[in-house]
Design an enzyme around this catalytic site. Structure first.
Site, PDB file in Angstrom:
ATOM      1  N   CYS A  52     -10.483  -0.832  -3.706  1.00 41.50           N
ATOM      2  CA  CYS A  52     -10.094   0.526  -4.101  1.00 41.50           C
ATOM      3  C   CYS A  52     -11.063   1.056  -5.149  1.00 41.50           C
ATOM      4  CB  CYS A  52      -8.648   0.546  -4.596  1.00 41.50           C
ATOM      5  SG  CYS A  52      -8.351  -0.632  -5.906  1.00 41.50           S
ATOM      6  N   GLU A  65      -1.780 -15.496  -3.568  1.00 45.23           N
ATOM      7  CA  GLU A  65      -1.338 -14.339  -4.356  1.00 45.23           C
ATOM      8  C   GLU A  65      -0.734 -14.839  -5.669  1.00 45.23           C
ATOM      9  OE1 GLU A  65      -0.936 -10.827  -4.257  1.00 45.23           O
ATOM     10  OE2 GLU A  65       0.221 -11.186  -6.080  1.00 45.23           O
ATOM     11  N   TYR A 112      -5.690 -12.555  -2.435  1.00 45.69           N
ATOM     12  CA  TYR A 112      -5.013 -11.378  -3.009  1.00 45.69           C
ATOM     13  C   TYR A 112      -4.107 -10.782  -1.919  1.00 45.69           C
ATOM     14  CZ  TYR A 112      -8.936 -11.686  -6.312  1.00 45.69           C
ATOM     15  OH  TYR A 112      -9.879 -12.106  -7.202  1.00 45.69           O
ATOM     16  N   GLN A 143       0.847  -1.202   0.000  1.00 38.46           N
ATOM     17  CA  GLN A 143       0.000   0.000   0.000  1.00 38.46           C
ATOM     18  C   GLN A 143       0.882   1.252   0.000  1.00 38.46           C
ATOM     19  OE1 GLN A 143      -3.036   0.295  -0.585  1.00 38.46           O
ATOM     20  NE2 GLN A 143      -4.102  -1.560   0.038  1.00 38.46           N
ATOM     21  N   ASP A 164      -8.985  -8.705  -1.210  1.00 39.16           N
ATOM     22  CA  ASP A 164      -8.463  -7.357  -1.487  1.00 39.16           C
ATOM     23  C   ASP A 164      -8.068  -7.312  -2.964  1.00 39.16           C
ATOM     24  OD1 ASP A 164      -7.313  -4.883  -1.398  1.00 39.16           O
ATOM     25  OD2 ASP A 164      -5.645  -5.429  -0.080  1.00 39.16           O
TER      26      ASP A 164
HETATM   27  N1  SAH Z   1      -3.628  -7.433   0.311  1.00 40.51           N
HETATM   28  C1  SAH Z   1      -2.378  -6.912  -0.178  1.00 40.51           C
HETATM   29  C2  SAH Z   1      -2.329  -6.730  -1.688  1.00 40.51           C
HETATM   30  C3  SAH Z   1      -3.523  -6.081  -2.322  1.00 40.51           C
HETATM   31  S1  SAH Z   1      -3.333  -5.548  -4.001  1.00 40.51           S
HETATM   32  C4  SAH Z   1      -2.003  -5.645   0.556  1.00 40.51           C
HETATM   33  O1  SAH Z   1      -2.845  -5.016   1.200  1.00 40.51           O
HETATM   34  O2  SAH Z   1      -0.840  -5.256   0.479  1.00 40.51           O
HETATM   35  C5  SAH Z   1      -3.991  -6.866  -4.925  1.00 40.51           C
HETATM   36  C6  SAH Z   1      -3.067  -8.046  -5.035  1.00 40.51           C
HETATM   37  O3  SAH Z   1      -3.759  -9.040  -5.800  1.00 40.51           O
HETATM   38  C7  SAH Z   1      -1.766  -7.781  -5.779  1.00 40.51           C
HETATM   39  O4  SAH Z   1      -0.706  -8.225  -4.986  1.00 40.51           O
HETATM   40  C8  SAH Z   1      -1.884  -8.615  -7.064  1.00 40.51           C
HETATM   41  O5  SAH Z   1      -0.650  -9.151  -7.483  1.00 40.51           O
HETATM   42  C9  SAH Z   1      -2.823  -9.716  -6.630  1.00 40.51           C
HETATM   43  N2  SAH Z   1      -3.620 -10.371  -7.682  1.00 40.51           N
HETATM   44  C10 SAH Z   1      -4.142  -9.820  -8.800  1.00 40.51           C
HETATM   45  N3  SAH Z   1      -4.887 -10.724  -9.474  1.00 40.51           N
HETATM   46  C11 SAH Z   1      -4.853 -11.870  -8.750  1.00 40.51           C
HETATM   47  C12 SAH Z   1      -5.446 -13.170  -8.918  1.00 40.51           C
HETATM   48  N4  SAH Z   1      -6.220 -13.454  -9.971  1.00 40.51           N
HETATM   49  N5  SAH Z   1      -5.230 -14.104  -7.987  1.00 40.51           N
HETATM   50  C13 SAH Z   1      -4.441 -13.833  -6.899  1.00 40.51           C
HETATM   51  N6  SAH Z   1      -3.847 -12.631  -6.692  1.00 40.51           N
HETATM   52  C14 SAH Z   1      -4.051 -11.655  -7.602  1.00 40.51           C
END
Ligand code: SAH
Length: 543
Positions: free
Chosen positions: A408, A331, A310, A281, A381
């Site tokens: 977001c 992830e 995620y 973030q 997320d």
């Molecule tokens: N929860 C974390 C990251 C959120 S951002 C935090 O707060 O830091 C969203 C994340 O989802 C990113 O790291 C991205 O790489 C991942 N992502 C995107 N598409 C995805 C999918 N289909 N399956 C798993 N992860 C995914």
């Protein structure tokens, strides 16, 4: 007839996430007017009429809104970064709250309990910057893209971040110019330097990553040496290879030229290692508030299993799960998963009850069930596009007690919350957190809870028997229930009987199943009971 070139006077009543004021003509047509503020009364020239909406250019602000301020940034009008730089921050917070409320109302048709937006800072909050590099008068320059364009707007100090980013980028570009490097040109696909990507920890350590359209940055060691000597806070220097003809910033390959392979930052008292490709973030102070709220919503009891979908570098799960809570994080980006595994170790997680997997979110539930157990709480997320409805299906089938949805994008959050509600969940409440002050973006954390049909549904099952037609009065609801119980052992409700009757085209009483509470969802008769009720209706010769 086209309205183009007409001059009109309008009151701005709203604002869209791009920061364009919104008003209506006398005939009710919507007009977007950049650089105006809700409350402004202004003279506007219509510069585009595209049938759906009109685009206007403000010619004169006749009566300024009380929320209008003089932008503090010299390039506010040119740069696409800040949408709300001409609006007081107090008003911006109110507008963002309304954006979230309206998304739920318009997209999901829901009036939800929305807590006031939480904000902890409004300037110099970003811990990451990605400057595009281009060429101006024969020299490389860096800056930000103009709104809806890839034209680079140069600047000196950006109010959203520490000046250390600008100072490092300026010196790097100086070195690139000395070395006669070219900038990448999107049209031709030629040229070397695409972006300068910088990330800073709260302790002040900086990682530099130069994104190139090529396999090597000539003299990379010497560039890294020069920049590290000038800026000792630079702890890592990477080159990222991106030869794709697309506007995705980072390529897949990171080459460490000097220093540490990752930075270590702190959130909620925990340590997180970060590789250049890992998401983190951008506003750490606000992220802590967000994660604390997510923890409150997750309300993990002793032994509850948490699935963090995620998960990036594992931040949310590691911040909110207690030692007794088995944790599974899922992830897609491999480097982020490697960071998450390391982060679990450095934060003292028990390896027996912790798993981070590199997988698509859609496979996350199976992974969690297989290796850790059936999750009691799931945190999601996702990126701006939200969740696929098939993933929502998987999640609701896994039936966690709570889903904590961090988003977001209020529009996709509202859309997805509506789907969760169709599948047996209720939206308990949501809290917007301002992770991106002065920009058009807002983060929201939302609590969805599994509807316990035994406890939460308030359905008026009292039938107005006087409404029954003669054909229906052959058997009362009580007689049908008794028959079903005797022949199949199943207990069926009046609601289910009325659903089956309606399905079969039999009339039912008008006030048969109105929920008392707005939040209540009406459960659907399961197939087995439907068969039993249909048999009873046949028995009583009602069908
Ligand atoms: N929860 C974390 C990251 C959120 S951002 C935090 O707060 O830091 C969203 C994340 O989802 C990113 O790291 C991205 O790489 C991942 N992502 C995107 N598409 C995805 C999918 N289909 N399956 C798993 N992860 C995914």
């Amino acid at each position: 007839m086209s309205e183009k070139n007409k001059i009109i006077q309008i009151r701005i009543t709203d604002i869209n996430p791009d920061g364009n004021g919104v008003g209506r003509t006398d005939l009710g047509r919507v007009v977007f007017v950049p650089l105006t503020v809700p409350g402004d009364f202004c003279k506007v020239r219509i510069i585009k009429d595209n049938n759906n909406v009109l685009i206007g250019r403000p010619e004169q602000i006749i009566e300024p809104s009380p929320d209008r301020i003089v932008p503090e940034c010299a390039v506010f009008n040119k740069c696409g970064g800040c949408s709300y730089g001409h609006i007081s921050y107090e008003k911006e917070k109110q507008l963002k709250e309304e954006t979230v409320r309206n998304a739920f109302k318009r997209i999901a048709g829901m009036e939800i309990k929305l807590n006031p937006l939480i904000s902890v800072n409004s300037a110099r909050y970003r811990n990451k910057v990605q400057y595009p590099v281009s060429t101006e008068n024969g020299s490389l320059v860096f800056g930000y893209y103009a709104r809806h364009s890839h034209r680079v707007v140069t600047h000196t100090s950006c109010l959203l971040q520490d000046d250390v980013f600008y100072n490092i980028a300026k010196d790097l570009v100086g070195i690139f110019n000395e070395m006669r490097f070219s900038s990448y040109d999107e049209e031709s696909g030629k040229g070397l330097i695409r972006h300068i990507y910088l990330r800073k920890t709260r302790a002040g350590d900086v990682a530099v990553c130069v994104i190139i359209n090529g396999d090597v940055l000539p003299g990379a060691e010497s560039v890294s040496k020069k920049i590290t000597e000038k800026h000792p806070q630079v702890k890592s220097f990477f080159v990222n290879v991106n030869k794709k003809h697309s506007n995705v910033i980072l390529g897949e390959k990171n080459i460490l030229i000097s220093g540490q392979p990752f930075l270590t930052d702190m959130l909620c008292g925990k340590s997180f290692t970060l590789s250049p490709s890992s998401f983190f973030q951008v506003n750490s102070e606000a992220a802590e508030v967000l994660y604390n709220k997510a923890g409150e919503y997750a309300a993990l009891a002793e032994g509850d299993i948490l699935l963090d979908l995620y998960c990036g570098t594992g931040t949310i799960g590691l911040c909110i799960a207690g030692d007794s809570n088995p944790l599974c994080g899922v992830e897609l980006v491999r480097d982020a998963v490697e960071n998450a595994k390391k982060n679990a170790v450095i934060n003292g997680r028990n390896p027996e009850n912790t798993l981070f997997v590199c997988a698509d979110a859609k496979d996350g539930i199976d992974e969690c069930k297989k290796h850790i157990g059936k999750p009691n709480v799931i945190v999601v997320d996702p990126p701006r596009k939200g969740l696929d409805s098939s993933l929502i299906d998987e999640i609701t089938k896994a039936a966690p007690e709570r889903v904590v949805y961090i988003s977001c994008n209020p529009a996709t959050l509202a859309r997805d919350a509506a789907i969760f509600c169709e599948r047996g969940y209720v939206t308990i409440e949501a809290t917007p957190v301002d992770l991106f002050p002065r920009t058009g973006h807002v983060e929201t954390v939302c609590l969805l809870s599994k509807l316990n049909t035994e406890h939460h549904i308030e359905v008026d099952l009292e039938l107005n028997e006087l409404d029954l037609t003669s054909s229906e009065s052959k058997a009362t609801y009580e007689e049908i229930k008794d028959y079903v119980l005797k022949t199949t052992g199943l207990k069926v409700s009046s609601l289910y009987i009325s659903q089956v009757k309606r399905k079969l085209g039999l009339e039912v009483g008008v006030c048969y199943n109105l929920p008392k509470s707005d939040n209540a969802r009406v459960p659907e008769c399961p197939a087995e009971k439907e068969t039993a009720i249909t048999a009873a209706l046949k028995h009583f010769e009602m069908i």
